[in-house]
Write a protein that holds these residues in place. Sequence first.
Motif, PDB file in Angstrom:
ATOM      1  N   THR A  22     -18.826 -12.186  -4.107  1.00 44.50           N
ATOM      2  CA  THR A  22     -17.658 -11.337  -4.301  1.00 44.50           C
ATOM      3  C   THR A  22     -16.409 -12.114  -3.935  1.00 44.50           C
ATOM      4  O   THR A  22     -16.308 -12.680  -2.841  1.00 44.50           O
ATOM      5  CB  THR A  22     -17.738 -10.058  -3.448  1.00 44.50           C
ATOM      6  OG1 THR A  22     -18.796  -9.237  -3.942  1.00 44.50           O
ATOM      7  CG2 THR A  22     -16.432  -9.266  -3.536  1.00 44.50           C
TER       8      THR A  22
ATOM      9  N   THR B 221     -12.253 -12.068  -3.493  1.00 41.70           N
ATOM     10  CA  THR B 221     -11.140 -11.154  -3.202  1.00 41.70           C
ATOM     11  C   THR B 221      -9.837 -11.933  -3.137  1.00 41.70           C
ATOM     12  O   THR B 221      -9.778 -12.998  -2.516  1.00 41.70           O
ATOM     13  CB  THR B 221     -11.363 -10.424  -1.863  1.00 41.70           C
ATOM     14  OG1 THR B 221     -12.583  -9.694  -1.921  1.00 41.70           O
ATOM     15  CG2 THR B 221     -10.214  -9.463  -1.571  1.00 41.70           C
TER      16      THR B 221
ATOM     17  N   THR C  78      -8.180  -6.349  -7.348  1.00 41.86           N
ATOM     18  CA  THR C  78      -8.046  -7.365  -6.300  1.00 41.86           C
ATOM     19  C   THR C  78      -9.371  -8.021  -5.929  1.00 41.86           C
ATOM     20  O   THR C  78      -9.419  -8.777  -4.955  1.00 41.86           O
ATOM     21  CB  THR C  78      -7.419  -6.747  -5.035  1.00 41.86           C
ATOM     22  OG1 THR C  78      -8.243  -5.653  -4.595  1.00 41.86           O
ATOM     23  CG2 THR C  78      -5.998  -6.263  -5.301  1.00 41.86           C
ATOM     24  N   ASN C  79     -10.429  -7.728  -6.667  1.00 40.53           N
ATOM     25  CA  ASN C  79     -11.701  -8.380  -6.349  1.00 40.53           C
ATOM     26  C   ASN C  79     -12.593  -8.448  -7.584  1.00 40.53           C
ATOM     27  O   ASN C  79     -12.369  -7.732  -8.571  1.00 40.53           O
ATOM     28  CB  ASN C  79     -12.424  -7.672  -5.200  1.00 40.53           C
ATOM     29  CG  ASN C  79     -12.745  -6.237  -5.524  1.00 40.53           C
ATOM     30  OD1 ASN C  79     -13.653  -5.942  -6.300  1.00 40.53           O
ATOM     31  ND2 ASN C  79     -11.990  -5.309  -4.947  1.00 40.53           N
TER      32      ASN C  79
END
Length: 270
Positions: A46, A48, A94-95
Amino acid sequence: MDNYWYSSHIFLIFISTITLCYCQIAPYITEPKLAFVIPINSTALTLTWQFADLSVDRSDLIQISIIFYEYYYSYNKTYPSIDYTFTSTNKTITNLTKNFELVNAYYYVCCSSNSSITNVTQYLFVTNCILTRTCLRSNAACPSPSNVLISSTNIQSNSFLISFLWPNDLPYTPVSFTTQLINTNQTGNALSLIQNTTYTNRSYQFTGLQSRMTYTINTSFTYTILNSMTKTNTTILTVITSCSLKLVYTGDFLISFFFVLGDLVYNIFL
């Protein structure tokens, strides 16, 4: 009983973040920050990023491009870029979570951003790259990227070895290695490579030395990242030769650990 500073072992953590900036900066233009790249299981990461606060950033057009470079020993792959375009009022994403096929592989994650203001010729273009790896197959642990270990071994009264233990899974290409005594400018004599499935050991021998003498060694190695960027890592080691070739070490010993800027130094006192 005499004390001897025996073998200096240093873990060198590679610089895992790269920042490139090509910019003509106008007032109130900032770039989104690559904040975190976190492994969430054995095949996924992930990513970010963070935008600057509106009170600071006046950019009305921000373009983000994300590229994943995959490495697993000799195998490598570059994934197509994932692109986003944002306006000053639309910064909701934002991710990003990316899934892969390989287990516990390395990834260079590069995030490029281009921030600009309408009718203004200045812009800000920045690329940030982070090296990481996914978790183990069991997902029980998510180890950090491997380190290169530099150590002084086989310390005798007139000689010792300096060894570079290079993990074979690192997504770097080694270019050159050097070892030199600062005291005398003597360079180490390269020995044959020792390699197994996990590590490649490069050793350099220093001979003709004096007993019970402190020697300072300048060690360095050069490597390439992403097949283009070249970096050099330099480290200073200290070794004290022993009293005699026939000296036998017995008794208990104490190992003390000191962590300074990511370096691990062993002091062994007999």
